[in-house]
Design an enzyme around this catalytic site. Structure first.
Site, short mmCIF file in Angstrom:
data_model
loop_
_atom_site.label_atom_id
_atom_site.label_comp_id
_atom_site.label_asym_id
_atom_site.label_seq_id
_atom_site.Cartn_x
_atom_site.Cartn_y
_atom_site.Cartn_z
NE ARG A 85 -9.00 -10.62 -6.19
CZ ARG A 85 -8.98 -11.96 -6.21
NH1 ARG A 85 -9.67 -12.61 -7.10
NH2 ARG A 85 -8.27 -12.61 -5.33
CG ASP A 110 -1.59 -3.65 -16.30
OD1 ASP A 110 -2.14 -3.08 -15.35
OD2 ASP A 110 -0.90 -4.67 -16.18
CB THR A 146 -10.39 0.59 -20.74
OG1 THR A 146 -9.06 0.15 -21.00
CG2 THR A 146 -10.47 2.10 -20.92
N GLY A 173 0.79 -1.22 0.00
CA GLY A 173 0.00 0.00 0.00
C GLY A 173 0.82 1.28 0.00
CB SER A 174 4.31 2.20 -0.80
OG SER A 174 4.48 1.87 -2.15
CB THR A 208 11.39 6.94 -6.08
OG1 THR A 208 11.94 6.89 -7.39
CG2 THR A 208 12.20 6.07 -5.14
CD GLU A 248 4.90 2.27 -8.98
OE1 GLU A 248 3.77 2.03 -8.55
OE2 GLU A 248 5.77 1.38 -9.11
CG ASN A 251 -3.99 -0.01 -12.43
OD1 ASN A 251 -3.84 -0.34 -11.24
ND2 ASN A 251 -3.34 -0.61 -13.41
CG HIS A 286 1.48 -1.58 -15.11
ND1 HIS A 286 1.24 -2.81 -14.54
CD2 HIS A 286 2.45 -1.78 -16.03
CE1 HIS A 286 2.02 -3.71 -15.10
NE2 HIS A 286 2.76 -3.11 -16.02
C1 GAR Z 1 3.39 -0.92 -7.39
O1 GAR Z 1 4.67 -0.94 -7.99
C2 GAR Z 1 2.31 -0.89 -8.46
O2 GAR Z 1 2.65 -0.10 -9.56
C3 GAR Z 1 2.25 -2.34 -8.83
O3 GAR Z 1 2.33 -3.03 -7.61
C4 GAR Z 1 3.10 -2.26 -6.70
C5 GAR Z 1 2.29 -2.07 -5.45
O4 GAR Z 1 3.07 -1.45 -4.44
N1 GAR Z 1 1.04 -2.64 -9.54
C6 GAR Z 1 0.93 -3.56 -10.50
O5 GAR Z 1 1.86 -4.28 -10.84
C7 GAR Z 1 -0.45 -3.66 -11.14
N2 GAR Z 1 -0.38 -4.36 -12.39
P1 GAR Z 1 2.31 -0.75 -3.21
O6 GAR Z 1 1.33 -1.78 -2.64
O7 GAR Z 1 3.43 -0.47 -2.24
O8 GAR Z 1 1.63 0.48 -3.71
#
Ligand code: GAR
Length: 209
Positions: free
Chosen positions: A91, A145, A141, A12-13, A172, A174, A107, A109
């Site tokens: 999911r 992704d 959509t 959940g960062s 970082t 993100e 979302n 990615h």
């Molecule tokens: C993040 O890097 C996010 O972009 C990725 O999972 C990580 C979750 O980190 N998402 C995917 O790969 C979705 N296809 P977080 O729980 O620390 O936010």
């Protein structure tokens, strides 16, 4: 302020980055709840520490994917969210869910989409010999992704990178990209129209670390 429900499966960062941005009363959105599909996801404790309500919906507690999602949608509707932020939610959500909240689901990615959708994205970027990597915040959509980008940010891929070191560097950016994208959408400066992200005025950029 726009009401946001964040969906997580892990640490959940990114959710935390959104919540921290929203701690500023001038930020145009607030996180009203965090939904998880994993018991004990690290992000649940982090959300609770901030006083954000959490709900967990385990797939195994439901007889079908549809029943699982129906329970999630019922709880979601009850909160009347304006926007939904998928933040490491691993999911795929159904077409029915996507159309119910059309243009209101974001979302993040950890790749420069449309390159490397899906899992194992960092290793695939390294294996492809990419010299830059990055992240994409996009409208959701039906495809995984897919959907138009709202914000992208790039970082270098370094010669000694492993999937882990690259993931950390991408993370970082993100944490800067997602609050920016949420702000733009919450303020109505970017919206989805005819399957494209349409911007009003000049948009700020994120430059890679
Ligand atoms: C993040 O890097 C996010 O972009 C990725 O999972 C990580 C979750 O980190 N998402 C995917 O790969 C979705 N296809 P977080 O729980 O620390 O936010």
């Amino acid at each position: 302020r726009k009401r946001v429900v964040a969906f997580i499966s892990g640490g959940g960062s990114n959710m935390l980055a959104l919540a921290k941005a929203a701690a500023d009363p001038d930020f145009p959105a607030e996180i009203v709840a965090v939904f998880s599909d994993k018991a004990g996801a690290g992000g649940l404790a982090r959300a609770e520490a901030l006083g954000i309500a959490t709900r967990t919906f385990l797939r195994k507690d439901f007889t079908s994917k549809d029943a699982h999602e129906a329970a999630i949608i019922e709880a979601l509707d009850a909160l009347s969210p304006d926007l939904i932020c998928l933040a490491g939610y691993m999911r795929l959500i159904s077409g029915a869910f996507v159309s119910r909240y059309e243009g209101r689901i974001l979302n993040i990615h950890p790749s420069l989409l449309p390159l490397f959708p899906g899992l194992n994205t960092h290793q695939r970027a390294i294996d492809a010999g990419m010299r830059i990597a990055g992240c994409t915040v996009h409208f959701v959509t039906e495809g995984m992704d897919e959907g138009p980008a709202i914000v992208q940010a790039a970082v270098p891929v370094l010669p000694d990178d492993t999937a882990g070191t690259l993931a950390a560097r991408v993370l970082t950016v993100e944490h800067r990209s997602y609050p920016l994208a949420l702000r733009l959408v919450a303020e109505g400066k970017v919206r989805m129209e005819g399957g494209k992200a349409v911007a009003t005025g000049d948009l700020p950029r994120i430059d890679g670390a």
